[in-house]
Design a protein around this motif. Structure first.
Motif, PDB file in Angstrom:
ATOM      1  N   ALA A 306     -99.397  37.452  13.498  1.00 45.24           N
ATOM      2  CA  ALA A 306     -98.366  36.432  13.757  1.00 45.24           C
ATOM      3  C   ALA A 306     -97.083  37.010  14.329  1.00 45.24           C
ATOM      4  O   ALA A 306     -96.462  36.418  15.205  1.00 45.24           O
ATOM      5  CB  ALA A 306     -98.076  35.668  12.463  1.00 45.24           C
ATOM      6  N   GLY A 307     -96.664  38.164  13.885  1.00 46.88           N
ATOM      7  CA  GLY A 307     -95.403  38.725  14.359  1.00 46.88           C
ATOM      8  C   GLY A 307     -95.501  39.490  15.654  1.00 46.88           C
ATOM      9  O   GLY A 307     -94.487  40.016  16.148  1.00 46.88           O
ATOM     10  N   GLN A 308     -96.693  39.578  16.235  1.00 48.98           N
ATOM     11  CA  GLN A 308     -96.881  40.385  17.448  1.00 48.98           C
ATOM     12  C   GLN A 308     -97.351  39.555  18.645  1.00 48.98           C
ATOM     13  O   GLN A 308     -97.884  40.094  19.609  1.00 48.98           O
ATOM     14  CB  GLN A 308     -97.895  41.499  17.166  1.00 48.98           C
ATOM     15  CG  GLN A 308     -97.489  42.442  16.056  1.00 48.98           C
ATOM     16  CD  GLN A 308     -98.539  43.488  15.767  1.00 48.98           C
ATOM     17  OE1 GLN A 308     -99.381  43.809  16.611  1.00 48.98           O
ATOM     18  NE2 GLN A 308     -98.522  44.032  14.546  1.00 48.98           N
ATOM     19  N   ARG A 309     -97.159  38.254  18.564  1.00 49.84           N
ATOM     20  CA  ARG A 309     -97.680  37.399  19.631  1.00 49.84           C
ATOM     21  C   ARG A 309     -96.765  37.299  20.847  1.00 49.84           C
ATOM     22  O   ARG A 309     -97.156  36.710  21.851  1.00 49.84           O
ATOM     23  CB  ARG A 309     -97.971  36.007  19.043  1.00 49.84           C
ATOM     24  CG  ARG A 309     -99.184  36.030  18.136  1.00 49.84           C
ATOM     25  CD  ARG A 309     -99.475  34.718  17.477  1.00 49.84           C
ATOM     26  NE  ARG A 309    -100.699  34.806  16.674  1.00 49.84           N
ATOM     27  CZ  ARG A 309    -101.105  33.886  15.825  1.00 49.84           C
ATOM     28  NH1 ARG A 309    -100.402  32.766  15.674  1.00 49.84           N
ATOM     29  NH2 ARG A 309    -102.221  34.049  15.143  1.00 49.84           N
ATOM     30  N   TRP A 310     -95.572  37.812  20.736  1.00 52.69           N
ATOM     31  CA  TRP A 310     -94.703  37.897  21.913  1.00 52.69           C
ATOM     32  C   TRP A 310     -94.547  39.368  22.244  1.00 52.69           C
ATOM     33  O   TRP A 310     -93.708  40.075  21.702  1.00 52.69           O
ATOM     34  CB  TRP A 310     -93.351  37.236  21.641  1.00 52.69           C
ATOM     35  CG  TRP A 310     -92.462  37.160  22.850  1.00 52.69           C
ATOM     36  CD1 TRP A 310     -91.263  37.781  23.016  1.00 52.69           C
ATOM     37  CD2 TRP A 310     -92.683  36.429  24.063  1.00 52.69           C
ATOM     38  NE1 TRP A 310     -90.725  37.496  24.250  1.00 52.69           N
ATOM     39  CE2 TRP A 310     -91.578  36.667  24.921  1.00 52.69           C
ATOM     40  CE3 TRP A 310     -93.713  35.603  24.511  1.00 52.69           C
ATOM     41  CZ2 TRP A 310     -91.480  36.094  26.184  1.00 52.69           C
ATOM     42  CZ3 TRP A 310     -93.613  35.049  25.779  1.00 52.69           C
ATOM     43  CH2 TRP A 310     -92.511  35.278  26.601  1.00 52.69           C
ATOM     44  N   ASN A 311     -95.391  39.850  23.128  1.00 51.63           N
ATOM     45  CA  ASN A 311     -95.408  41.276  23.441  1.00 51.63           C
ATOM     46  C   ASN A 311     -95.417  41.470  24.951  1.00 51.63           C
ATOM     47  O   ASN A 311     -95.256  40.520  25.717  1.00 51.63           O
ATOM     48  CB  ASN A 311     -96.629  41.947  22.789  1.00 51.63           C
ATOM     49  CG  ASN A 311     -97.945  41.295  23.198  1.00 51.63           C
ATOM     50  OD1 ASN A 311     -98.112  40.838  24.340  1.00 51.63           O
ATOM     51  ND2 ASN A 311     -98.898  41.237  22.273  1.00 51.63           N
ATOM     52  N   LYS A 312     -95.636  42.693  25.365  1.00 50.68           N
ATOM     53  CA  LYS A 312     -95.602  43.028  26.792  1.00 50.68           C
ATOM     54  C   LYS A 312     -96.618  42.227  27.594  1.00 50.68           C
ATOM     55  O   LYS A 312     -96.339  41.805  28.728  1.00 50.68           O
ATOM     56  CB  LYS A 312     -95.874  44.531  26.958  1.00 50.68           C
ATOM     57  CG  LYS A 312     -95.660  45.074  28.364  1.00 50.68           C
ATOM     58  CD  LYS A 312     -95.942  46.563  28.386  1.00 50.68           C
ATOM     59  CE  LYS A 312     -95.632  47.163  29.754  1.00 50.68           C
ATOM     60  NZ  LYS A 312     -94.182  47.256  30.001  1.00 50.68           N
ATOM     61  N   ARG A 315     -95.737  38.297  27.555  1.00 52.51           N
ATOM     62  CA  ARG A 315     -94.584  38.036  28.438  1.00 52.51           C
ATOM     63  C   ARG A 315     -95.034  37.941  29.889  1.00 52.51           C
ATOM     64  O   ARG A 315     -94.610  37.036  30.630  1.00 52.51           O
ATOM     65  CB  ARG A 315     -93.532  39.145  28.284  1.00 52.51           C
ATOM     66  CG  ARG A 315     -92.640  39.023  27.080  1.00 52.51           C
ATOM     67  CD  ARG A 315     -91.390  39.880  27.228  1.00 52.51           C
ATOM     68  NE  ARG A 315     -91.714  41.292  27.395  1.00 52.51           N
ATOM     69  CZ  ARG A 315     -91.805  42.162  26.395  1.00 52.51           C
ATOM     70  NH1 ARG A 315     -91.619  41.749  25.145  1.00 52.51           N
ATOM     71  NH2 ARG A 315     -92.088  43.427  26.633  1.00 52.51           N
ATOM     72  N   PHE A 316     -95.873  38.870  30.286  1.00 55.10           N
ATOM     73  CA  PHE A 316     -96.404  38.840  31.655  1.00 55.10           C
ATOM     74  C   PHE A 316     -97.163  37.544  31.901  1.00 55.10           C
ATOM     75  O   PHE A 316     -96.991  36.878  32.928  1.00 55.10           O
ATOM     76  CB  PHE A 316     -97.321  40.043  31.876  1.00 55.10           C
ATOM     77  CG  PHE A 316     -98.043  40.045  33.193  1.00 55.10           C
ATOM     78  CD1 PHE A 316     -97.439  40.546  34.331  1.00 55.10           C
ATOM     79  CD2 PHE A 316     -99.334  39.534  33.300  1.00 55.10           C
ATOM     80  CE1 PHE A 316     -98.103  40.536  35.562  1.00 55.10           C
ATOM     81  CE2 PHE A 316    -100.003  39.524  34.510  1.00 55.10           C
ATOM     82  CZ  PHE A 316     -99.387  40.025  35.637  1.00 55.10           C
ATOM     83  N   GLN A 317     -98.015  37.171  30.953  1.00 56.52           N
ATOM     84  CA  GLN A 317     -98.801  35.950  31.098  1.00 56.52           C
ATOM     85  C   GLN A 317     -97.915  34.714  31.161  1.00 56.52           C
ATOM     86  O   GLN A 317     -98.168  33.793  31.936  1.00 56.52           O
ATOM     87  CB  GLN A 317     -99.794  35.837  29.939  1.00 56.52           C
ATOM     88  CG  GLN A 317    -100.869  36.911  29.967  1.00 56.52           C
ATOM     89  CD  GLN A 317    -101.693  36.943  28.700  1.00 56.52           C
ATOM     90  OE1 GLN A 317    -101.201  36.625  27.615  1.00 56.52           O
ATOM     91  NE2 GLN A 317    -102.953  37.325  28.812  1.00 56.52           N
ATOM     92  N   ALA A 318     -96.860  34.684  30.355  1.00 61.94           N
ATOM     93  CA  ALA A 318     -95.962  33.528  30.345  1.00 61.94           C
ATOM     94  C   ALA A 318     -95.279  33.353  31.691  1.00 61.94           C
ATOM     95  O   ALA A 318     -95.119  32.227  32.185  1.00 61.94           O
ATOM     96  CB  ALA A 318     -94.925  33.694  29.233  1.00 61.94           C
ATOM     97  N   VAL A 319     -94.861  34.461  32.295  1.00 59.53           N
ATOM     98  CA  VAL A 319     -94.192  34.377  33.599  1.00 59.53           C
ATOM     99  C   VAL A 319     -95.171  33.919  34.677  1.00 59.53           C
ATOM    100  O   VAL A 319     -94.845  33.063  35.506  1.00 59.53           O
ATOM    101  CB  VAL A 319     -93.562  35.734  33.964  1.00 59.53           C
ATOM    102  CG1 VAL A 319     -93.066  35.726  35.411  1.00 59.53           C
ATOM    103  CG2 VAL A 319     -92.403  36.047  33.024  1.00 59.53           C
ATOM    104  N   MET A 320     -96.382  34.464  34.684  1.00 60.74           N
ATOM    105  CA  MET A 320     -97.355  34.086  35.700  1.00 60.74           C
ATOM    106  C   MET A 320     -97.766  32.625  35.558  1.00 60.74           C
ATOM    107  O   MET A 320     -97.787  31.869  36.549  1.00 60.74           O
ATOM    108  CB  MET A 320     -98.592  34.987  35.608  1.00 60.74           C
ATOM    109  CG  MET A 320     -98.336  36.451  35.880  1.00 60.74           C
ATOM    110  SD  MET A 320     -97.712  36.797  37.553  1.00 60.74           S
ATOM    111  CE  MET A 320     -99.237  36.705  38.491  1.00 60.74           C
ATOM    112  N   VAL A 321     -98.067  32.201  34.333  1.00 59.39           N
ATOM    113  CA  VAL A 321     -98.464  30.810  34.119  1.00 59.39           C
ATOM    114  C   VAL A 321     -97.274  29.886  34.329  1.00 59.39           C
ATOM    115  O   VAL A 321     -97.413  28.791  34.899  1.00 59.39           O
ATOM    116  CB  VAL A 321     -99.051  30.614  32.707  1.00 59.39           C
ATOM    117  CG1 VAL A 321     -99.357  29.146  32.446  1.00 59.39           C
ATOM    118  CG2 VAL A 321    -100.317  31.446  32.542  1.00 59.39           C
TER     119      VAL A 321
END
Length: 485
Positions: A306-312, A315-321
């Protein structure tokens, strides 16, 4: 022998071989023929009914003056349309070869961007995922990767846009990439940015969104370098040159005055009807194809603590999507938005899905042993569906090709007539059914009716341009007009 057949180069070779065969079966169609002539902006261009005599392109200089006229009187896509004019001049055979290489190049490029790995790390799992995604999930693949004009505008420009993003991605994955960048990186990225921005509107916009977040990230990491800024500035300049082409407004007025049976009258723009049409014909057909890709992203995120779901990686996937989705939302507000406008967006989501695959692969054997039967069934179903659809597409395209060549022979045999009437091209019924569920994946009645076939009107622009191209007088099809709003 079995291992060789299962190797990633062999998978890629089979896939590109089929793609080349399909390219070779497709003749010059629709706008390919009008763009074989110098664009005559003084006489309303080459794509409107009643087009007059035009001069064939015979040199690079002809392409330059043609693109200047096109830019001033029709639109700003000088790179994609310039390539179309080059191949219309040189012949489709060279296009068939180069287009296959560009298609494969984009596939490999998305692997590099999504993983940051070298080609030594490529394996059959990555390749199967990419091949199946390219085959089943690209929007309107027939119009964006096979049709010559459409491929030059979407596939080739997509390659330019992702080539521009590649150094940003590699710098993100590897902090030591261009740690002390050579001086030539600034002019290189400036030219690359200009080309990416001056490519096609949707791809340039998404690339701009992604690059803007990259600059923000690298600035926070104190890694911002001159080549990044130069690339982004030139990307914006190229985008401005694309959308602010003087010909954009000229084209809209010409289409309002002369275009036959427009898809949506201007007085219906930005009404509930327009938004409904754009959702049904553009937004939903594109984004629904993302579901398998997003499912892989979801599986990766779900298995993280749960605490590691915002990682490198996320972040890349969020920007691309995010870049992909932002463009699709904007397209809801654009009059008459086609599904093919989502080509870059879908490719960006494919790159994001490969990131998940990279992180999940170390657990592949464990997952496979636990769900061996389900994995084998899923892979077998996908390959069987690929084989069936490949056979159906080739059958439809070979049938249309034979009709097309037979028509040319018939017209040549009657070329002395002032007007030659030919039968319209008909597709097999299964083609319309396939395209109804899978998008524009091969020939269908709508594609033929809206510009790819000749028309039952002697003054139709494609009729007149085809006649000039082959040295005929006038041609038209029989029957009623198949275009239905």
């Amino acid at each position: 022998m079995v291992k060789k057949l299962q190797s990633w180069p062999m998978i890629l070779l089979v896939f590109l071989g089929l793609f080349f065969v399909r390219n070779s079966m497709l003749p010059l169609v629709s706008d390919d023929i009008p763009y074989a002539f110098i664009w005559d902006g003084a006489d309303r261009g080459n794509l409107l009914d009643g087009v007059g005599p035009r001069q064939r392109i015979t040199s690079f200089y002809d392409i330059v003056i043609s693109q200047w006229s096109h830019y001033m009187t029709w639109g700003g896509r000088i790179l994609g349309i310039g390539l179309t004019q080059f191949f219309a001049w040189q012949g489709k055979e060279i296009f068939n070869v180069l287009n296959t290489l560009v298609f494969g190049g984009l596939l490999l490029l998305l692997f590099r961007i999504g993983t940051g790995l070298s080609m030594k790390a490529m394996n059959s799992t990555y390749m199967l995922w990419l091949v199946l995604a390219f085959w089943f999930l690209l929007p309107d693949p027939f119009l964006t990767t096979l049709w010559m004009c459409g491929s030059c505008v979407f596939l080739w420009m997509g390659l330019l846009e992702f080539l521009f993003l590649l150094p940003f991605a590699l710098k993100y994955w590897h902090a030591d990439f261009w740690e002390k960048p050579p001086q030539w990186t600034v002019p290189l990225m400036a030219v690359s940015g200009l080309c990416a921005g001056w490519s096609v509107e949707t791809g340039a916009a998404a690339a701009g969104f992604i690059t803007l977040f990259a600059l923000w990230y690298f600035k926070r990491q104190k890694q911002l370098q001159p080549w990044m800024v130069a690339g982004f500035i030139c990307l914006c300049i190229g985008g401005i040159m694309l959308v602010k082409a003087p010909g954009e407004m000229v084209r809209l007025e010409l289409q309002r005055l002369y275009e036959y049976n427009p898809g949506l009258p201007a007085d219906m723009y930005w009404t509930p009807l327009m938004f409904k049409i754009n959702f049904v014909e553009c937004f939903w057909p594109v984004t629904k194809m993302w579901l398998p890709l997003l499912a892989l992203l979801g599986i990766y995120v779900w298995q993280l603590p749960a605490g590691q779901r915002w990682n490198k990686f996320t972040r890349f996937q969020a920007v691309m999507v995010g870049g992909a989705l932002s463009v699709m939302i904007v397209m809801l507000f654009v009059p008459v938005a086609p599904a093919r406008a989502g080509f870059f967006s879908t490719a960006a989501v494919i790159a994001a899905s490969v990131t998940s695959l990279k992180e999940l692969l170390p657990r592949k054997d464990e997952f496979y042993q636990r769900y061996k039967t389900a994995c084998r069934a899923a892979l077998s179903a996908c390959l069987a569906l690929w084989l069936v659809t490949a056979a159906l597409y080739c059958t439809v395209e070979w049938d249309v090709r034979q009709q097309w060549l037979g028509r040319i022979d018939y017209i040549n045999a009657h070329r002395e007539q002032d007007l030659v009437v030919v039968h319209q091209i008909d597709v097999m019924p299964m083609a319309d059914e396939l395209c109804e569920y899978l998008g524009c994946v091969t020939w269908n009645t709508d594609i033929l009716a809206w510009g790819s076939d000749l028309e039952p009107r002697p003054e139709g622009s494609h009729n007149l341009m085809y006649a000039q191209y082959y040295g005929w007088k006038k041609v038209m099809t029989d029957g009623e007009d198949r275009r239905v709003e």
